[in-house]
Design an enzyme around this catalytic site. Structure first.
Site, mmCIF file in Angstrom:
data_model
loop_
_atom_site.group_PDB
_atom_site.id
_atom_site.type_symbol
_atom_site.label_atom_id
_atom_site.label_comp_id
_atom_site.label_asym_id
_atom_site.label_seq_id
_atom_site.Cartn_x
_atom_site.Cartn_y
_atom_site.Cartn_z
ATOM 1 N N ASP A 19 1.163 -21.873 -2.429
ATOM 2 C CA ASP A 19 2.096 -20.852 -2.543
ATOM 3 C C ASP A 19 1.375 -19.658 -3.737
ATOM 4 O OD1 ASP A 19 4.563 -19.252 -2.705
ATOM 5 O OD2 ASP A 19 4.725 -20.297 -4.693
ATOM 6 N N LYS A 60 11.631 -12.696 1.697
ATOM 7 C CA LYS A 60 12.610 -11.777 0.678
ATOM 8 C C LYS A 60 13.798 -11.311 1.496
ATOM 9 C CE LYS A 60 9.731 -12.943 -2.408
ATOM 10 N NZ LYS A 60 9.842 -14.181 -2.630
#
EC number: 3.11.1.1
Length: 276
Positions: A19, A60
């Site tokens: 990540d 998101k």
């Protein structure tokens, strides 16, 4: 397990999939959380940093949808607009969020201590270095520009809008497997600071490592982390552990700087015929 099956098992690692925010850069994962707070405020809805952190690890748009599903946040939205937030409202918030994130993300994307040295060592071992992020591609471009200036580079990057379905689905992790030419997912390790990111690795069939202190789960700035005594760090570990366990990580460590002993243990387990 028969001898033929054993012979096909990987005996060493091939790749790691990292990540970004809270893992390799942006200690405490502050870039997205602060912008979520500001974006909702533009719509007259006040959310806390703690609320903003809740769904972290998702793409998101999905993150904003999850926040809008929170009863307290939805109630504020209804008071402002006379309705519960729809998908169109989520898109409107996302469209306000995105330029704000583009403006701020590089400011927060300083490499986490030990990350550059770790990646250099992994390259020397011949391991492939992939990555994925809950950020969309436009935001990731800003992160990558800062990372390159800092000397932090990986072999492959997948953004949340590069795939049909983001975390906790395995698509981004598996895109790395394909593009890096990996022979077996059992030879891969997913490293992440959020439960959805860890779960992504699990669903992809990889070994998974959750990060307790550098990312979203602890929510500490680097300065706060460095100021803690051991009792304070252990309390932060306990809070983060409770959150990350939802993704069922194989290992939990403080930061990526603590990864080498974990990789050695995984290689021992692979050589013994174990799989994730």
């Amino acid at each position: 397990m028969n001898a033929m099956t054993l012979a096909t098992l990987p005996v060493r690692l091939e790749a790691l999939v990292f990540d970004w925010a809270g893992t390799l850069v942006d200690f405490g994962s502050f870039a997205p959380t602060k912008v979520f707070v500001d974006a909702f405020a533009r719509f007259g809805v006040q959310i806390s940093l703690e609320q903003a952190r809740g769904p972290m690890g998702m793409g998101k748009w999905d993150h904003i949808r999850a926040l809008c599903n929170d009863a307290a946040i939805a109630r504020q939205y209804q008071e402002q607009f006379g309705r519960l937030p729809t998908d169109e409202d989520v898109t409107a918030i996302y469209e306000r969020f995105l330029p704000m994130q583009l403006e701020k993300v590089a400011e927060y994307s300083q490499p986490i201590p030990g990350a550059i040295e770790l990646l250099h060592g992994l390259r020397q071992r011949g391991l492939k270095l992939g990555s994925c992020s809950g950020y969309p591609a436009a935001v990731m471009q800003r992160v990558l520009e800062r990372a390159e200036r800092e000397g932090l580079a990986l072999d492959y990057v997948v953004a949340s809008d590069d795939v049909p379905r983001s975390r906790p689905a395995p698509a981004m992790a598996l895109r790395n497997v394909v593009e890096l030419g990996i022979a077996d997912v059992a030879g891969c390790v997913k490293v992440d600071d959020t439960a959805p990111g860890v779960e992504e690795g699990r669903r992809a069939g990889m070994w998974t490592v959750g990060l307790l202190l550098s990312g979203n789960a602890a929510g500490l700035s680097l300065e706060q982390f460095l100021s803690l005594d051991e009792a304070g760090r252990e309390a932060a570990r306990d809070r983060a552990r409770a959150e990350l366990q939802a993704g069922a990580p194989h290992y939990l460590i403080d930061t990526v700087a603590d990864l080498p002993p974990v990789l050695a243990d995984i290689e021992t387990r692979l050589a013994a015929g174990q799989r994730p």
